[in-house]
Motif scaffolding. Structure first.
Motif, PDB file in Angstrom:
ATOM      1  N   VAL A  49      35.024 -19.882  62.809  1.00 43.38           N
ATOM      2  CA  VAL A  49      34.025 -19.637  61.752  1.00 43.38           C
ATOM      3  C   VAL A  49      34.628 -20.094  60.429  1.00 43.38           C
ATOM      4  N   ASP A  50      33.979 -21.052  59.795  1.00 42.51           N
ATOM      5  CA  ASP A  50      34.509 -21.616  58.560  1.00 42.51           C
ATOM      6  C   ASP A  50      33.752 -21.007  57.369  1.00 42.51           C
ATOM      7  N   LEU A  51      34.450 -20.244  56.555  1.00 41.87           N
ATOM      8  CA  LEU A  51      33.812 -19.583  55.404  1.00 41.87           C
ATOM      9  C   LEU A  51      33.932 -20.415  54.125  1.00 41.87           C
ATOM     10  N   ARG A 414      29.292 -15.628  63.609  1.00 43.37           N
ATOM     11  CA  ARG A 414      29.663 -15.950  64.981  1.00 43.37           C
ATOM     12  C   ARG A 414      28.570 -15.471  65.965  1.00 43.37           C
ATOM     13  N   ALA A 415      28.078 -14.252  65.736  1.00 45.65           N
ATOM     14  CA  ALA A 415      27.050 -13.707  66.632  1.00 45.65           C
ATOM     15  C   ALA A 415      25.779 -14.559  66.590  1.00 45.65           C
ATOM     16  N   ALA A 416      25.519 -15.184  65.418  1.00 40.66           N
ATOM     17  CA  ALA A 416      24.311 -16.010  65.290  1.00 40.66           C
ATOM     18  C   ALA A 416      24.566 -17.460  65.701  1.00 40.66           C
ATOM     19  N   GLY A 417      25.795 -17.766  66.104  1.00 32.56           N
ATOM     20  CA  GLY A 417      26.122 -19.140  66.514  1.00 32.56           C
ATOM     21  C   GLY A 417      26.241 -20.088  65.336  1.00 32.56           C
ATOM     22  N   CYS A 418      26.564 -19.579  64.157  1.00 30.61           N
ATOM     23  CA  CYS A 418      26.713 -20.438  62.972  1.00 30.61           C
ATOM     24  C   CYS A 418      28.201 -20.659  62.698  1.00 30.61           C
ATOM     25  N   ALA A 419      28.631 -21.913  62.722  1.00 29.66           N
ATOM     26  CA  ALA A 419      30.053 -22.208  62.571  1.00 29.66           C
ATOM     27  C   ALA A 419      30.471 -22.310  61.114  1.00 29.66           C
ATOM     28  N   ASP A 420      29.503 -22.517  60.205  1.00 32.20           N
ATOM     29  CA  ASP A 420      29.889 -22.655  58.792  1.00 32.20           C
ATOM     30  C   ASP A 420      28.758 -22.142  57.892  1.00 32.20           C
ATOM     31  N   ALA A 423      25.228 -23.820  57.948  1.00 33.06           N
ATOM     32  CA  ALA A 423      24.429 -23.402  59.111  1.00 33.06           C
ATOM     33  C   ALA A 423      23.884 -21.985  58.905  1.00 33.06           C
ATOM     34  N   TRP A 424      24.717 -21.113  58.331  1.00 27.55           N
ATOM     35  CA  TRP A 424      24.304 -19.718  58.091  1.00 27.55           C
ATOM     36  C   TRP A 424      23.129 -19.672  57.103  1.00 27.55           C
ATOM     37  N   ARG A 425      23.178 -20.528  56.091  1.00 22.06           N
ATOM     38  CA  ARG A 425      22.117 -20.545  55.080  1.00 22.06           C
ATOM     39  C   ARG A 425      20.849 -21.197  55.638  1.00 22.06           C
ATOM     40  N   ALA A 426      21.028 -22.258  56.423  1.00 23.77           N
ATOM     41  CA  ALA A 426      19.850 -22.925  57.007  1.00 23.77           C
ATOM     42  C   ALA A 426      19.120 -21.959  57.943  1.00 23.77           C
ATOM     43  N   ARG A 427      19.874 -21.128  58.627  1.00 27.52           N
ATOM     44  CA  ARG A 427      19.269 -20.161  59.544  1.00 27.52           C
ATOM     45  C   ARG A 427      18.412 -19.146  58.769  1.00 27.52           C
ATOM     46  N   ALA A 428      18.958 -18.674  57.625  1.00 30.66           N
ATOM     47  CA  ALA A 428      18.203 -17.703  56.817  1.00 30.66           C
ATOM     48  C   ALA A 428      16.931 -18.340  56.271  1.00 30.66           C
ATOM     49  N   ASP A 429      17.043 -19.600  55.862  1.00 35.94           N
ATOM     50  CA  ASP A 429      15.877 -20.292  55.316  1.00 35.94           C
ATOM     51  C   ASP A 429      14.814 -20.470  56.398  1.00 35.94           C
ATOM     52  N   ALA A 430      15.254 -20.870  57.595  1.00 32.39           N
ATOM     53  CA  ALA A 430      14.299 -21.091  58.692  1.00 32.39           C
ATOM     54  C   ALA A 430      13.605 -19.775  59.056  1.00 32.39           C
TER      55      ALA A 430
END
Ligand SMILES: Cc1cc2nc3c(=O)[nH]c(=O)nc-3n(C[C@H](O)[C@H](O)[C@H](O)COP(=O)(O)O)c2cc1C
Ligand code: SF4
Ligand code: SF4
Length: 596
Positions: A49-51, A414-420, A423-430
């Protein structure tokens, strides 16, 4: 033994680099901690997981950091933040009035936060020295293998300047000199290098960027006139070559909207608003114009312009815990106010804010309002960057709470399958789009307006009674809960082990003492101490830095000679001196060459 007369000392006497780094080396070796933060509470990157994030064009290892405040004034505070995973460190606000008398106590974090602080308590030259010292200390520690073993690859970090409050002050000769020295801090940093102790001598030439800060956040507080904000931003960009962020106030929402959230939705009925604060502050229409105009100005100058949500809310001070007629509200209720303001600004500046799902957004938004473990991951997902924290770090656990927030963020990603983070932000937007919201920010504000979303921020959930034993606090032997150590932003409380053979005189294994040079009477340890008394006043107060000490019964002038510490106070000097054997600070006499 009679003692020479002592005067009340200045509120803070920063420690020299030699003592700070000497303590870091000794403490890591003896206790597996630096400045009382154990290695287990340091941030360490999580595999897979890249923060990493980008702030002001700089790569930073995480999206979090301390907001301008009590965690960003002294050098050791900035180091503590960094160890816990902060990678954007917003320095305590500086201004031309650098000899302010701050009323005490100044912090009340029993539930939602209140404070009566202003800007820096140090003089401008002392602030510069602290920031240069911190930059050098972090550079040394991040290159030192024993620290590296705890932090792993830390990634980059930045210092963000914070300044205020009017054009004349920002343009004044002392502030201009300060800002110039921040712009080229080589002399200030090099003046400190001689203080790097022998154990770290191989790192004396470690590289520190010449420019301590490339960005400044303008605190538009304490009556900063709206028509001057624009002029200050232009001045900082053109005269000092800084990217600038304007820190906005929650008053921008308007009095009715603030009252509806604070009183009706969240139930803080006894926290009265101050009408004048709304009348004096920037209004929404002017703020929208200002963002438009300054974004265009920055573009033309090749600089960045951003906004920060939010500073504290001015309220009537009627709780009887802090001095003065007004106080500044932070923490849980501010979170709901600031998130609501974010959604409104995003709606009224369509596509302009650089939030999740806004690839064309040119105005970055940073955040500071009630961020804590339960919401940091969600706030980062909105595209806010950096996300900064103040009130939560003043609660039990202190700086270590930052690494907890980062751990939860990594776990959720990690639980959401977002490596960076993209991806974490795109998931929230979607997810927001699917739910029919205009943006992730709008979805978050809508969530906080629901009974379920508002519940954790409501007065009933936040105002929990603190533990009290009813026992009076004494010089030695207390409940030994360690809370005073973790809640002190200056790391001015320390615990020392009872030496063998003193069991008949000291019942508790751990004894608590105050490093008085570093204590500014903020009162936070008193709030959380379960015994009845003020730890920083009742416990032995050690004056290490050599200035004259106040003449209270609990004050001890301590000195080192020939490898041992001595203590000179009004009573029980032998016990204090015996405890000092556990002080994680070398007792060798310091060499005289060092800058203070
Ligand atoms: C004790 C204290 C001191 C603060 N000092 C400053 C300051 O010097 N400059 C500033 O811009 N904000 C200051 N703030 C505001 C914080 O930077 C932050 O914006 C605000 O507290 C909201 O974040 P929080 O809810 O995480 O505390 C201070 C806040 C507190 C609690
Ligand atoms: S010791 Fe207590 S009063 Fe002093 S700075 Fe720390 S928390 Fe504040
Ligand atoms: S002084 Fe108070 S807060 Fe500190 S360890 Fe003792 S009981 Fe706990």
């Amino acid at each position: 033994m009679s003692r020479p007369p002592m005067r009340r000392p200045p509120a803070l006497t920063p420690w020299p680099l030699r003592d700070l780094l000497g303590r870091a080396v000794a403490e890591l070796d003896a206790r597996g901690a630096i400045f009382d933060l154990p290695v287990g509470k340091w941030h360490r990157p999580v595999d897979g997981v890249d923060l990493a994030d980008t702030v002001g064009g700089h790569a930073v290892g995480t999206p979090l950091g301390p907001a301008a405040g009590p965690h960003t004034q002294l050098a050791q505070n900035l180091v503590l933040s960094w160890l816990a995973g902060a990678r954007t460190l917003e320095l305590k606000t500086v201004q031309v009035l650098d000899e302010l008398e701050i009323p005490r106590p100044c912090i009340d974090m029993a539930a939602e936060g209140y404070n009566v602080e202003w800007s820096q308590e140090l003089r401008l030259d002392e602030s510069l020295r602290e920031y240069a010292k911190a930059a050098l200390m972090i550079a040394v520690l991040r290159a030192w293998e024993p620290v590296r073993a705890g932090t792993g690859e830390p990634g980059g970090h930045v210092f963000e300047l914070s300044c205020g409050y009017d054009l004349a002050g920002v343009r004044s000769a002392p502030m201009a000199a300060f800002l110039d020295s921040i712009g080229d801090a080589r002399a200030a940093v090099d003046a400190q290098r001689g203080g790097i102790p022998p154990a770290l001598a191989g790192l004396r030439d470690v590289e520190v960027p010449a420019r301590l800060c490339t960005g400044a956040t303008l605190s538009t507080f304490h009556g900063c006139p709206p028509d001057e904000i624009e002029a200050i931003v232009r001045h900082l960009m053109t005269r000092h070559g800084l990217d600038v962020t304007v820190k906005l106030n929650p008053t921008l929402l308007g009095r009715d909207a603030v009252a509806a959230i604070l009183h009706d939705r969240l139930g803080y009925h006894d926290t009265a608003l101050v009408p004048a604060a709304f009348a004096e502050d920037l209004a929404m229409d002017r703020a929208l114009e200002l963002v438009d105009g300054l974004a265009a100005f920055a573009r033309a100058q090749g600089r960045r312009f951003g906004v920060k949500l939010t500073n504290t809310l001015v309220v009537a001070n009627e709780r009887g815990r802090l001095p003065g007629a007004q106080a500044y509200l932070s923490g849980a209720p501010l979170h709901v106010l600031a998130a609501t303001l974010l959604a409104e600004l995003d709606a009224r500046l369509p596509g302009r804010l650089a939030l999740a799902g806004r690839p064309g957004g040119e105005v970055p938004v940073s955040f500071s309002a009630g961020v804590e473990r339960g919401n940091a991951a969600e706030v980062v997902a909105l595209g806010l960057s950096p996300v900064t924290v103040c009130s939560d770090l003043l609660k039990p656990g202190g700086y270590g709470r930052l690494s907890g927030m980062l751990r939860r963020l990594a776990d959720e990603m990690r639980a959401a399958g977002c490596a960076d983070l993209p991806a974490w932000r795109a998931r929230a937007d979607a997810a927001a789009q699917v739910a029919g919201h205009a943006s992730a920010a709008a979805a978050y504000a809508a969530h906080l307006s629901s009974p379920e979303g508002a519940a954790p921020y409501a007065a009933g959930a936040v105002r929990k009674p603190l533990k009290r034993t009813g026992r009076p606090l004494a010089l030695f032997d207390c409940t030994s809960c360690h809370l005073c150590v973790t809640v002190c932003p200056n790391d001015a409380m320390i615990r020392l082990a009872r030496p063998d053979g003193l069991e008949d005189r000291l019942t508790r294994r751990w004894q608590y003492l105050c490093l008085a040079d570093l204590c500014n009477d903020c009162g936070n340890c008193t709030t959380f101490c379960p015994d009845d008394g003020a730890p920083h006043r009742v416990k032995p107060r050690l004056h290490v830095a050599g200035r004259e000490a106040a003449a209270a019964d609990s004050d001890y002038r301590v000195a080192r000679a020939g490898g041992v510490w001595t203590a000179d106070g009004a009573r029980r000097n032998d016990l204090v001196a015996a405890l000092l054997r556990d002080l994680p600070l070398p007792a060798e006499d310091p060499e005289p060459e060092e800058a203070p």
